[in-house]
Design an enzyme around this catalytic site. Structure first.
Site, PDB file in Angstrom:
ATOM      1  N   ARG B 250      -2.861  11.550  15.485  1.00 29.12           N
ATOM      2  CA  ARG B 250      -3.643  11.415  16.711  1.00 29.12           C
ATOM      3  C   ARG B 250      -3.558   9.964  17.140  1.00 29.12           C
ATOM      4  O   ARG B 250      -3.793   9.053  16.345  1.00 29.12           O
ATOM      5  CB  ARG B 250      -5.065  11.940  16.505  1.00 29.12           C
ATOM      6  N   HIS B 254     -10.899   9.428  16.737  1.00 32.14           N
ATOM      7  CA  HIS B 254     -11.321  10.817  16.476  1.00 32.14           C
ATOM      8  C   HIS B 254     -12.085  11.413  17.654  1.00 32.14           C
ATOM      9  O   HIS B 254     -11.830  12.534  18.088  1.00 32.14           O
ATOM     10  CB  HIS B 254     -12.202  10.839  15.220  1.00 32.14           C
ATOM     11  N   TYR B 263     -10.445   1.995  10.104  1.00 27.97           N
ATOM     12  CA  TYR B 263      -9.785   2.663   8.978  1.00 27.97           C
ATOM     13  C   TYR B 263      -8.266   2.786   9.080  1.00 27.97           C
ATOM     14  O   TYR B 263      -7.628   3.323   8.197  1.00 27.97           O
ATOM     15  CB  TYR B 263     -10.399   4.051   8.735  1.00 27.97           C
TER      16      TYR B 263
HETATM   17  C1  TPP Z   1     -18.379  21.483   7.832  1.00 29.47           C
HETATM   18  C2  TPP Z   1     -18.299  20.206   8.588  1.00 29.47           C
HETATM   19  N1  TPP Z   1     -18.417  19.039   7.942  1.00 29.47           N
HETATM   20  C3  TPP Z   1     -18.322  17.880   8.611  1.00 29.47           C
HETATM   21  C4  TPP Z   1     -18.108  17.873   9.960  1.00 29.47           C
HETATM   22  C5  TPP Z   1     -17.993  16.556  10.730  1.00 29.47           C
HETATM   23  N2  TPP Z   1     -16.595  16.397  11.146  1.00 29.47           N
HETATM   24  C6  TPP Z   1     -16.193  16.725  12.394  1.00 29.47           C
HETATM   25  S1  TPP Z   1     -14.552  16.579  12.576  1.00 29.47           S
HETATM   26  C7  TPP Z   1     -14.339  16.032  10.997  1.00 29.47           C
HETATM   27  C8  TPP Z   1     -12.977  15.689  10.498  1.00 29.47           C
HETATM   28  C9  TPP Z   1     -12.037  16.824  10.594  1.00 29.47           C
HETATM   29  O1  TPP Z   1     -10.773  16.387  10.264  1.00 29.47           O
HETATM   30  P1  TPP Z   1      -9.507  17.328  10.396  1.00 29.47           P
HETATM   31  O2  TPP Z   1      -9.843  18.697   9.911  1.00 29.47           O
HETATM   32  O3  TPP Z   1      -8.375  16.643   9.738  1.00 29.47           O
HETATM   33  O4  TPP Z   1      -9.258  17.465  11.956  1.00 29.47           O
HETATM   34  P2  TPP Z   1      -8.852  16.307  12.980  1.00 29.47           P
HETATM   35  O5  TPP Z   1     -10.113  15.839  13.613  1.00 29.47           O
HETATM   36  O6  TPP Z   1      -8.159  15.228  12.219  1.00 29.47           O
HETATM   37  O7  TPP Z   1      -7.958  16.950  13.977  1.00 29.47           O
HETATM   38  C10 TPP Z   1     -15.556  15.960  10.347  1.00 29.47           C
HETATM   39  C11 TPP Z   1     -15.743  15.503   8.959  1.00 29.47           C
HETATM   40  C12 TPP Z   1     -18.011  19.121  10.597  1.00 29.47           C
HETATM   41  N3  TPP Z   1     -17.804  19.226  11.909  1.00 29.47           N
HETATM   42  N4  TPP Z   1     -18.098  20.264   9.901  1.00 29.47           N
END
Ligand code: TPP
Ligand code: TPP
Ligand code: MG
Ligand code: MG
Lengths: 327, 336, 332
Positions: B250, B254, B263
């Site tokens: 990305r 985020h 980071y």
């Molecule tokens: C169960 C849960 N835990 C924590 C979160 C907070 N959170 C939102 S997005 C995220 C990271 C997700 O990373 P990834 O699956 O790699 O997707 P990306 O955003 O990198 O596309 C987190 C920890 C959440 N939405 N749901």
């Protein structure tokens, strides 16, 4: 008419609904072989393994898959083997099933029924005894039913299966084989959201559900015989949405309210009932809204002596009736 | 990793489809960039966007039949929903939380897509909860003898969740028509993939569930499309699930609440910008004589205009009625 | 599959230890059988036992240092508990829910083992919840620079749970000293393994978490011990987790509430009885001159006496005081 116990009534309800509507299917652990309580006995023979479906041992997937299937023309009944094991699926129930309609502004609905045996009194220890209705009764978008008689179980399960929204259908396992009841041969339903006066009375309104309804009826008889107290017993049957009308009408008549539940006291569903009475029937009250429930410990320990010590029973309820009547 | 250096046409794509793919990528980028600008201007509370993921999103979604197959996106998937048929206006209406926002009428956060007619299923925020749902629609399709495929998108972080495992296992045991698409951008917010998993390619996990897993270059839209097409065909044939891991990056924080300088180094971001899937596909198309400067500028302009119009419309569209906040907890009686 | 050794001492076990392993297996069997009998006699409402799993349970637990390493058994693991130092009396007190039972004082169901001194951590009933705990003690050990190993046992059904995945992934990412032992008896109550997983050997999943998975003959106690020993050494060295899949069979119903004729044929059970790990290990020891009929009978008698004494003690031991039901919700 045929005499059925509650577990047979539940079995019949599923059998009849699956016959009536080819979209209805059942999924869960061990359901194919009849289930650990025999509630799904015979359904695989009747409808095949696709409609009486053994899942892997994975509660979150059971509910999550049921949600997905419900979007695509299936009406799933998901069985959780014991209510105590529903917690890993809480995310799917609370965050997904119960919020799907709301968060999509009515775009999607989720017509699933989640069946789970719950409650104490069978030497189940702390993991085959839990009452979970207060935790889930708090969740908007989820209907919660607690059944304890064959008639109500059959009629309400049919309503749950036909309901367009998610219903958590809690079956008190101690009541599964408690007694038999004549059930009509014709199709019948009991509406979700309606309490029933199971015993009429004029001195005290006793509001309860599940196994405690049976204990309360016994206690009411004792109170009548020994103290001449006339107790009206209301079986809520549905926890959410709650039938306030029936409760308030009775309290307005008797002026005294006793709420009895098996779950531990603090934050139990009876607390909500008591709050409604305090707020909406205040001027009719002649005594404190009183609760009988288990103490605040994890319900319930395995050893019979420990379990009996904690749980409400007809004697403890009768005593509470006596105290309230004397107030 | 599968990469495609073949001539266009070889994947069954016509020239105009290749250009359409390109356009969807450009439009996704424009819609994302616009939302981030609007958010910084104070016009919306939050944005999630997918700059850098366009090849993965458009390439996978392009293998589906819109309205027939089932779509389970997550918050990064603006490219998926635009490919399936949502419009820039739909996306912007959600951004502004307008009354007519098809996704949620202002209830869900932006980028939590839903479109019943297009079978884009409403998503929650808890990571990975959508995976069992995709398995569920596939399960229903199999029971009912339909030839519908479910596709579900999620991040590398999502692979650590119990729901991911339970869903993949269920799909494997019952050979269900599901395609799992992991958009592996190497970070879950600030958490690097090496703290998320102990394997180089998370696609290897598929073999533990009895179905194939492939790792593709997620910035190569044709490689992604080819893997997705194969997976969708396999699913439709009744041969079961596939796991596609698309390695991507990305290019933005985020969300609008994130500061990614905390980071990751700007060198790393810079390096990945050079692999940006849009210029890359553009160069490819140009190299094969399918795109020239003029067409490219036209398409860019078209996307910008579409997003402008969408923004204008959405900004002026009415807010939800406050009392509607009470509705749709349960099904409503049909009003005659 | 890893299988039986040429020489019984190849794995570093002395003759006495080999006989001890056999004894633990026999004792486990005797406890299981006694519990089921007492249940049928109406002396306890519930029994869950592990007949058939003895090689897997004793063989894995034998590789640990009792009291130092951490043990997270599940309800089938009578053999684990006995190998790590719980006694038949402990188990009978637990089975009859007596007040002095160390596992739970009558709170948990029988076979939900706990013994703080032995570092056997109290287990609950929800399947697979103990797996993250085992990862947690290993995590703490690593953070604190200790050389303790955590071992966790669970069934084939448990592999489907989210917790199993989350635990294995966490352990893999941080190379923690955990040994995962899957007692694959091919059924989760009535559900056959083919409805639980789409792979022949669930041990293959370990590679998806970056650590080795091995499949062993779970009815061959030395094969199991060999795999466990290697895994424990690996963990102690700091090389991370191992997943051991031990293929076995439960020779009895799931619990006293189960009727296994509903879902498996008598022929199948019969066939597996022939592979019973106890006669098998006995024959092996006899073949290598380490066991004769006399010693075998003595061991059997000793086990029976131990169980008799345990039963008698437990039956006469007091029930828990009812008011203790209110205690230990929080620290006192
Ligand atoms: C169960 C849960 N835990 C924590 C979160 C907070 N959170 C939102 S997005 C995220 C990271 C997700 O990373 P990834 O699956 O790699 O997707 P990306 O955003 O990198 O596309 C987190 C920890 C959440 N939405 N749901
Ligand atoms: C989360 C959860 N779901 C359901 C149950 C009910 N249950 C108890 S044991 C069991 C089967 C477990 O099978 P497996 O893991 O293979 O172990 P085995 O009993 O075969 O040794 C089930 C479904 C439970 N205890 N926990
Ligand atoms: Mg990521
Ligand atoms: Mg098993």
């Amino acid at each position: 008419m045929a005499e059925k116990n509650m577990v047979e009534a539940i079995n019949d309800a599923m059998l009849e609904e699956m016959k009536r509507d080819p979209r209805v299917m059942l999924l869960g652990e061990d359901v194919g072989g009849g289930g650990v309580f025999r509630a799904t006995q015979g359904l695989r023979d009747e409808f095949g393994p696709d409609r009486c479906f053994d899942t892997p041992l994975a509660e979150s997937a059971i509910i999550g898959v049921a949600i997905g299937a419900s979007l695509n023309g299936i009406v799933p009944i998901a069985e959780i083997q014991f209510a105590d094991f529903i917690h890993p699926a809480m995310d799917q129930i609370v965050s997904e099933a119960a919020r799907l309609r709301y968060r999509s502004n009515g775009g999607w609905g989720c017509p699933i029924t989640v069946r789970a045996p719950y409650g104490s009194g069978i030497h189940g220890g702390p993991y085959h005894s839990q009452s979970i209705e207060a935790i889930y009764g708090h969740v908007p978008g989820l209907k919660v039913v607690c059944v304890a008689t064959p008639y109500d179980a059959k009629g309400l399960l049919k309503s749950a299966i036909r309901d367009p929204d998610p219903v958590l259908f809690l079956e008190h396992k101690r009541a599964y084989r408690l007694y038999r009841q004549d059930l009509p041969d014709d199709d019948f339903t009991v509406p979700i959201g309606e309490a029933e006066v199971k015993r009429e009375g004029s001195d005290i309104t006793l509001i309860t559900y599940g196994m405690m309804m049976h204990h309360s009826l016994k206690a009411a008889e004792t109170a009548q015989d020994e103290d001449g107290a006339s107790v009206e017993v209301i079986d809520l049957r549905t926890i959410s949405p709650l039938d306030k009308k029936t409760v308030l009408k009775s309290v307005e008549k008797t002026g005294k309210a006793l709420v009895v539940y098996e779950d531990n006291l603090t934050g139990g569903f009876g607390a909500e009932v008591a709050a409604i009475i305090a707020q909406e029937a205040f001027e009719f009250l002649d005594g404190p809204v009183t609760r009988v429930a288990s103490p605040d410990v994890p319900i319930s320990p395995y050893a019979g002596v420990l379990e009996e010590y904690l749980l409400p029973n007809p004697e403890k309820i009768a005593k509470a009736i006596r105290d309230l009547a004397a107030y | 990793m599968v990469t495609v250096k073949d001539m266009p046409g070889i994947l069954g794509l016509t020239d105009s489809q290749s250009l359409d793919i390109y356009y969807k990528m450009v439009l996704s980028r424009a819609a994302s960039a616009r939302q981030r600008v609007l958010q910084r201007m104070g016009k919306g509370s939050i944005t999630y966007s997918g700059e850098g993921h366009e090849a993965t999103q458009v390439g996978t979604a392009y293998a589906l039949t819109p309205g027939h197959d089932w779509i389970f996106t997550y918050y990064r998937d603006v490219g998926v929903v635009l490919t399936i048929g949502m419009t820039a206006r739909d996306v912007l209406m959600a951004f502004f939380a307008r009354k007519e926002d098809i996704s949620s009428g202002g209830r869900n956060m932006p980028s939590h897509f839903s479109h019943p007619k297009l079978r884009i299923v409403s998503e929650g925020a808890p990571v990975a909860t959508q995976l069992p749902h995709a398995v569920g629609t596939a399960f229903a399709g199999k029971l009912r003898g339909l030839d519908e495929v479910s596709m579900v998108w999620f991040g590398d972080g999502a692979t650590s969740k119990g729901d991911c495992h339970e869903a993949m296992n269920f799909a494997g045991v019952h050979k269900l028509p599901v395609v799992f698409v992991c958009e592996n951008n190497q970070y879950a917010i600030s958490v690097h993939w090496t703290k998320q998993m102990a394997v180089e390619n998370v696609a290897v996990r598929a073999q533990g569930y009895g179905f194939p897993g492939v790792t593709v270059d997620g910035n190569d839209v044709l490689a992604v499309y080819r893997a997705a097409k194969e997976a969708v065909e396999r699913a439709r044939r009744g041969d079961g699930p596939t796991f596609i891991e698309a390695k991507t990056y990305r290019l933005v924080p985020h969300s609008s609440d994130d500061d990614d300088r905390r980071y990751r180094s700007s060198e790393e971001v810079e390096e990945w910008s050079e692999k940006d899937p849009i210029p890359r596909f553009q160069a490819y198309l140009e190299g094969h004589g399918l795109l020239d400067e003029k067409t490219r500028d036209e398409l860019t302009k078209k996307a910008a205009e579409e997003v402008d119009a969408a923004t204008e419309y959405a900004e002026n569209a009415p807010l939800p009625d406050p009392e509607t906040a009470l509705r749709h907890v349960f099904a409503e009686e049909e009003v005659a």
